[in-house]
Each structure stands twice: as structure tokens, then as C-alpha cells.
Design a protein around this motif. Structure first.
Motif, short mmCIF file in Angstrom:
data_model
loop_
_atom_site.label_atom_id
_atom_site.label_comp_id
_atom_site.label_asym_id
_atom_site.label_seq_id
_atom_site.Cartn_x
_atom_site.Cartn_y
_atom_site.Cartn_z
N ARG A 71 50.49 9.41 -35.48
CA ARG A 71 49.40 8.99 -36.36
C ARG A 71 49.55 7.51 -36.69
O ARG A 71 50.60 7.07 -37.14
N ARG A 72 48.49 6.76 -36.44
CA ARG A 72 48.46 5.33 -36.78
C ARG A 72 47.86 5.19 -38.17
O ARG A 72 46.65 5.37 -38.36
N GLU A 73 48.70 4.86 -39.13
CA GLU A 73 48.29 4.80 -40.53
C GLU A 73 47.14 3.82 -40.74
O GLU A 73 46.24 4.07 -41.55
N SER A 74 47.14 2.71 -40.00
CA SER A 74 46.10 1.69 -40.19
C SER A 74 44.71 2.20 -39.85
O SER A 74 43.70 1.67 -40.32
N LYS A 75 44.61 3.24 -39.01
CA LYS A 75 43.31 3.80 -38.62
C LYS A 75 42.94 5.04 -39.42
O LYS A 75 41.79 5.49 -39.35
N CYS A 76 43.89 5.61 -40.14
CA CYS A 76 43.67 6.92 -40.75
C CYS A 76 42.70 6.84 -41.93
O CYS A 76 42.82 5.98 -42.81
N LEU A 77 41.72 7.77 -41.96
CA LEU A 77 40.74 7.85 -43.05
C LEU A 77 41.19 8.84 -44.13
O LEU A 77 40.50 8.98 -45.14
N HIS A 78 42.30 9.52 -43.89
CA HIS A 78 42.80 10.55 -44.81
C HIS A 78 41.73 11.60 -45.12
O HIS A 78 41.61 12.08 -46.24
N CYS A 79 40.96 11.91 -44.10
CA CYS A 79 39.86 12.87 -44.28
C CYS A 79 40.30 14.30 -44.00
O CYS A 79 39.56 15.24 -44.31
N ARG A 80 41.44 14.45 -43.36
CA ARG A 80 42.05 15.75 -43.06
C ARG A 80 41.25 16.57 -42.05
O ARG A 80 41.52 17.76 -41.85
N HIS A 81 40.26 15.95 -41.39
CA HIS A 81 39.52 16.68 -40.36
C HIS A 81 40.42 17.04 -39.19
O HIS A 81 40.25 18.07 -38.55
N CYS A 82 41.37 16.17 -38.90
CA CYS A 82 42.16 16.36 -37.69
C CYS A 82 43.17 17.49 -37.85
O CYS A 82 43.44 18.23 -36.91
N LEU A 83 43.75 17.64 -39.07
CA LEU A 83 44.80 18.64 -39.29
C LEU A 83 45.86 18.55 -38.19
O LEU A 83 46.32 19.55 -37.64
#
Length: 295
Positions: A71-83
Motif C-alpha cells: 500500500r502506497r500511503e501517499s495515494k491512499c484515500l482511506h476509503c476502505r473499498h479495497c479491504l
């Protein structure tokens, strides 16, 4: 197996509707338009899986043979869709490292660059990781490439059963052979490498007339050492090879360790300066080699 026997097996498979399974490999990168790791413009295929634990490894993602998800933190939206499923990630923050690919599919990708191989005298280099951990696939791929008249090379540390190495080398135009820590005990302790087997395999390749290009990584605290360097030159002397490459230590792989959640042991190790590399280059030139810095 005779050719007639092979034909009979092929015919039986066709008649019964069974198709022999196509060889597959686990790779993690295809680098196109490279000017390193062999002559001309090349496509580099990086295979996943390595038995060694070099502290300076610039491709830590190559060590595990498994497909990994990061997981690339700089791109993460923290939306939890990916699980934690890369296919469900809307921002591309979740990324898979590695893929399983069949021989035909990989050849199709490689041959997109065929015109560059033809015009530059380049070709294809199989690297890693340690490509010889997937020796059977590598043999099939190299055999197909050579049948098409494409220059072939592998990059290896040579720490594999000799029969695996020779079966692949038979289809190589060039073998880029890395020599690291010469002391057998230290090579086992630090790198998890059977240096005795490495040297025997190098000798076996030389006896077969393989076009060998020795490459010497220069790593502070490990191989950037006069005694180790001289031991390598002493070992190579009887083979009368014309060329060798020196590979100075760099920090390019540091960010990958954090991405994989691994500690990077070389973080505070300084990169050797030009004068230091030049001293080793001079020693090798005096030993009769055409010396290149870098791959």
C-alpha cells in the motif's frame, strides 16, 4: 527422448483433446529500452524469488517468490473499498508486486520491442531475484528467443545445482555472473550463499565455452575490500576473460524496503566516492581487464 517419440506424444495429446500445459513463470517487472545488463537495447525480465539475503539488495521485492500486495500511503484515500484487495482500490494505492505469466504471453510482450533488438544488436536479459530458481521456464523462453535470432543473456549469482545452470546456459549468448564474497564462511553467514558451489559452477561454464562476463559489486563493509577483490581477480586469472564490470553500491532501493515493511540495513552506509572506485578499477586494468563501471 527421440524426435519420433516426441511426435507420438504430441499426436496422442491432440487426438485425446489434451493440450500439454504451457510453462508459467512468476515475474515482477519487465524493463524495456534498457542499455544495461548486456549489449544494445534490451528488454529485462525480472523473475521473482531469490535464495540469498544480500544486505545491499536493490530489489527486495524480488526475494519472495510469492505475489505481494503493498500500500502506497501517499495515494491512499482511506476509503476502505479495497479491504486489502488491489483490484478494488480506486486510487491505485494498493499494488500487487509480481504476476504469474505464461510463455506465450511473455513472448508476445517481449516481441513488441523486436525492432529495437534488431537495429541495436540488443536482445533480452533474464534477471531477478535469481532467474535460475525458475530454470525450466527460463530454458524454454531462451530457446524460443534464440530460435527467433534474438540475443539472449541471463544475470545470475550461480548458486544453483550445476545441471540447472548448464541447461539454461546452453541457450544463452552471454552470462552475466556476479561474484560477491569469496570467503566461504562469510558468504554463507551473510548472504546464505554456497560460494564453493558458485565457483565450481563458474568453472563448469568456462569449460563449456560460455561467454562469461564477471560482475563485481563494490559494497562498503562487504566487498569493497582489497583482499576480497584480489581473491576474485586471482580466481578469474586462469580463465583469461577480457572484460569485467564493477557495480558500485547505491541507495536506489531504500524506499522499497519501507514499502514492504522490511528494515533497510544499509541506510547509513555511504556511497563510495569516485576516487575509491577508481582505485579498484586501476587494479583490475593492471590485471588485464577492460573494465566498465556499472551494468
Amino acid at each position: 527422448m527421440t524426435s519420433s517419440a516426441a511426435q507420438r506424444i504430441s499426436c496422442n495429446c491432440v487426438e485425446s483433446g489434451r493440450v500439454p500445459p504451457e510453462p508459467e513463470a512468476r515475474i515482477f517487472n519487465i524493463q524495456r529500452f534498457s542499455l544495461n545488463d548486456g549489449q544494445g537495447i534490451r528488454t529485462l525480465i525480472f523473475f521473482k524469488g531469490c535464495p540469498h539475503r544480500c544486505p545491499w539488495c536493490a530489489n527486495p521485492e524480488s526475494i519472495s517468490p510469492r505475489i505481494q500486495t503493498v500500500r502506497r500511503e501517499s495515494k491512499c484515500l482511506h476509503c476502505r473499498h479495497c479491504l486489502n484487495d488491489a483490484d478494488e482500490c480506486p486510487s491505485g494505492a494498493m499494488e500487487r508486486i509480481g504476476e504469474t505469466i505464461g510463455l506465450s504471453a511473455l513472448l508476445e510482450r517481449i516481441l513488441k520491442d523486436e525492432v529495437f533488438f534488431r537495429t541495436s544488436g540488443g536482445g533480452v536479459t533474464l534477471s531477478g531475484g535469481e532467474v535460475l530458481m525458475q530454470h525450466d521456464f527460463a530454458r524454454h523462453l531462451l530457446q524460443r528467443l534464440r530460435a527467433l535470432g534474438i540475443h539472449t543473456a541471463i544475470e545470475t549469482a550461480g548458486d544453483v545445482p550445476c545441471e540447472h545452470l548448464l541447461s539454461v546456459a546452453e541457450h544463452c549468448d552471454q552470462i552475466l555472473f556476479d561474484l560477491k564474497i569469496m570467503d566461504i564462511t562469510q558468504a554463507r553467514k551473510i548472504l546464505n550463499m554456497d560460494q564453493s558451489r558458485v565457483l565450481k559452477n563458474f568453472e563448469a561454464l568456462a569449460k563449456r565455452g560460455a561467454l562469461l562476463l564477471p560482475r563485481l559489486p563494490l559494497i562498503p563493509g562487504y566487498t569493497l575490500d582489497c583482499d576480497n577483490f584480489q581473491a576474485i581477480l586471482n580466481f578469474l586469472a586462469p580463465f583469461q576473460l577480457p572484460e569485467l564490470h564493477l557495480l558500485p553500491f547505491h541507495q536506489y532501493g531504500e524506499d522499497k524496503y519501507a514499502l514492504l515493511g522490511k528494515p533497510y540495513l544499509m541506510r547509513h552506509i555511504p556511497v563510495p566516492d569516485t576516487a575509491e572506485i577508481a582505485r579498484f578499477q586501476t587494479v583490475a586494468i593492471r590485471a588485464g581487464y577492460d573494465v566498465h563501471i556499472g551494468g
